[in-house]
Design a protein around this motif. Sequence first.
Motif, PDB file in Angstrom:
ATOM      1  N   GLU A  44       0.832  -1.214   0.000  1.00 26.03           N
ATOM      2  CA  GLU A  44       0.000   0.000   0.000  1.00 26.03           C
ATOM      3  C   GLU A  44       0.861   1.256   0.000  1.00 26.03           C
ATOM      4  OE1 GLU A  44      -3.195   0.025  -0.739  1.00 26.03           O
ATOM      5  OE2 GLU A  44      -3.019  -2.161  -0.825  1.00 26.03           O
ATOM      6  N   ARG A  45       1.921   1.264   0.783  1.00 24.58           N
ATOM      7  CA  ARG A  45       2.839   2.412   0.789  1.00 24.58           C
ATOM      8  C   ARG A  45       3.518   2.538  -0.568  1.00 24.58           C
ATOM      9  NH1 ARG A  45       7.750   2.076   4.627  1.00 24.58           N
ATOM     10  NH2 ARG A  45       8.604   1.006   2.833  1.00 24.58           N
ATOM     11  N   ASN A  46       3.950   1.412  -1.135  1.00 28.75           N
ATOM     12  CA  ASN A  46       4.599   1.431  -2.442  1.00 28.75           C
ATOM     13  C   ASN A  46       3.657   1.977  -3.513  1.00 28.75           C
ATOM     14  OD1 ASN A  46       6.831   0.259  -1.253  1.00 28.75           O
ATOM     15  ND2 ASN A  46       6.430  -1.779  -2.061  1.00 28.75           N
ATOM     16  N   LYS A  47       2.409   1.545  -3.492  1.00 29.38           N
ATOM     17  CA  LYS A  47       1.428   2.032  -4.466  1.00 29.38           C
ATOM     18  C   LYS A  47       1.234   3.537  -4.335  1.00 29.38           C
ATOM     19  CE  LYS A  47      -1.487  -2.019  -5.221  1.00 29.38           C
ATOM     20  NZ  LYS A  47      -2.840  -2.584  -5.011  1.00 29.38           N
ATOM     21  N   ALA A  48       1.186   4.019  -3.119  1.00 33.13           N
ATOM     22  CA  ALA A  48       0.982   5.451  -2.870  1.00 33.13           C
ATOM     23  C   ALA A  48       2.152   6.283  -3.379  1.00 33.13           C
ATOM     24  CB  ALA A  48       0.765   5.703  -1.387  1.00 33.13           C
ATOM     25  N   GLU A  49       3.351   5.717  -3.366  1.00 35.07           N
ATOM     26  CA  GLU A  49       4.549   6.451  -3.772  1.00 35.07           C
ATOM     27  C   GLU A  49       4.968   6.164  -5.210  1.00 35.07           C
ATOM     28  OE1 GLU A  49       7.574   5.650  -0.868  1.00 35.07           O
ATOM     29  OE2 GLU A  49       6.360   6.447   0.767  1.00 35.07           O
ATOM     30  N   THR A  81       2.919   5.421 -14.540  1.00 36.63           N
ATOM     31  CA  THR A  81       1.553   5.552 -15.031  1.00 36.63           C
ATOM     32  C   THR A  81       1.146   4.407 -15.949  1.00 36.63           C
ATOM     33  OG1 THR A  81       2.265   6.907 -16.914  1.00 36.63           O
ATOM     34  CG2 THR A  81       1.623   8.071 -14.887  1.00 36.63           C
ATOM     35  N   TYR A  82       2.060   3.481 -16.228  1.00 36.64           N
ATOM     36  CA  TYR A  82       1.753   2.347 -17.101  1.00 36.64           C
ATOM     37  C   TYR A  82       0.811   1.393 -16.372  1.00 36.64           C
ATOM     38  CZ  TYR A  82       2.437  -1.222 -20.634  1.00 36.64           C
ATOM     39  OH  TYR A  82       2.237  -2.122 -21.630  1.00 36.64           O
ATOM     40  N   PRO A  83      -0.264   0.955 -17.017  1.00 34.99           N
ATOM     41  CA  PRO A  83      -1.187   0.022 -16.365  1.00 34.99           C
ATOM     42  C   PRO A  83      -0.546  -1.368 -16.254  1.00 34.99           C
ATOM     43  CG  PRO A  83      -1.862   0.419 -18.628  1.00 34.99           C
ATOM     44  CD  PRO A  83      -0.689   1.319 -18.366  1.00 34.99           C
ATOM     45  N   CYS A  84      -0.112  -1.708 -15.070  1.00 35.93           N
ATOM     46  CA  CYS A  84       0.680  -2.916 -14.871  1.00 35.93           C
ATOM     47  C   CYS A  84       0.248  -3.612 -13.583  1.00 35.93           C
ATOM     48  CB  CYS A  84       2.149  -2.519 -14.782  1.00 35.93           C
ATOM     49  SG  CYS A  84       3.271  -3.833 -14.304  1.00 35.93           S
ATOM     50  N   GLY A  85       0.231  -4.906 -13.596  1.00 35.14           N
ATOM     51  CA  GLY A  85      -0.131  -5.677 -12.416  1.00 35.14           C
ATOM     52  C   GLY A  85       0.940  -5.702 -11.338  1.00 35.14           C
ATOM     53  N   LYS A  86       2.083  -5.080 -11.594  1.00 35.74           N
ATOM     54  CA  LYS A  86       3.167  -5.080 -10.618  1.00 35.74           C
ATOM     55  C   LYS A  86       3.208  -3.794  -9.781  1.00 35.74           C
ATOM     56  CE  LYS A  86       5.966  -8.291 -13.274  1.00 35.74           C
ATOM     57  NZ  LYS A  86       4.836  -9.157 -13.290  1.00 35.74           N
ATOM     58  N   LYS A  87       2.275  -2.904  -9.971  1.00 39.21           N
ATOM     59  CA  LYS A  87       2.259  -1.640  -9.234  1.00 39.21           C
ATOM     60  C   LYS A  87       2.236  -1.913  -7.729  1.00 39.21           C
ATOM     61  CE  LYS A  87       0.322   2.945  -9.395  1.00 39.21           C
ATOM     62  NZ  LYS A  87       1.393   3.638 -10.049  1.00 39.21           N
ATOM     63  N   GLY A  88       3.199  -1.368  -7.040  1.00 38.04           N
ATOM     64  CA  GLY A  88       3.328  -1.572  -5.605  1.00 38.04           C
ATOM     65  C   GLY A  88       4.193  -2.757  -5.229  1.00 38.04           C
TER      66      GLY A  88
END
Length: 65
Positions: free
Chosen positions: A8-13, A17-24
């Motif tokens: 959650e912290r990683n996602k917030a920071e 902007t690429y739509p990717c399943g690895k976000k966070g």
Amino acid sequence: MADCPNIERNKAECTCTYPCGKKGLCCECVRMHRAAGEIPGCFFSAEGEATYNRSVRALCRDRGA
């Protein structure tokens, strides 16, 4: 998907902007880009990230190196 205590912290920071399943999931993102000879989007300026060019050469141009 990996179990990450910081997701959650990683996602917030995350500035990518690429739509990717690895976000966070930074470790998975770095692993994927490294295997492709690329740099993750979070290393780029906002303008550089928006090009979706993740090459080392693009990062050098973006950062003025």
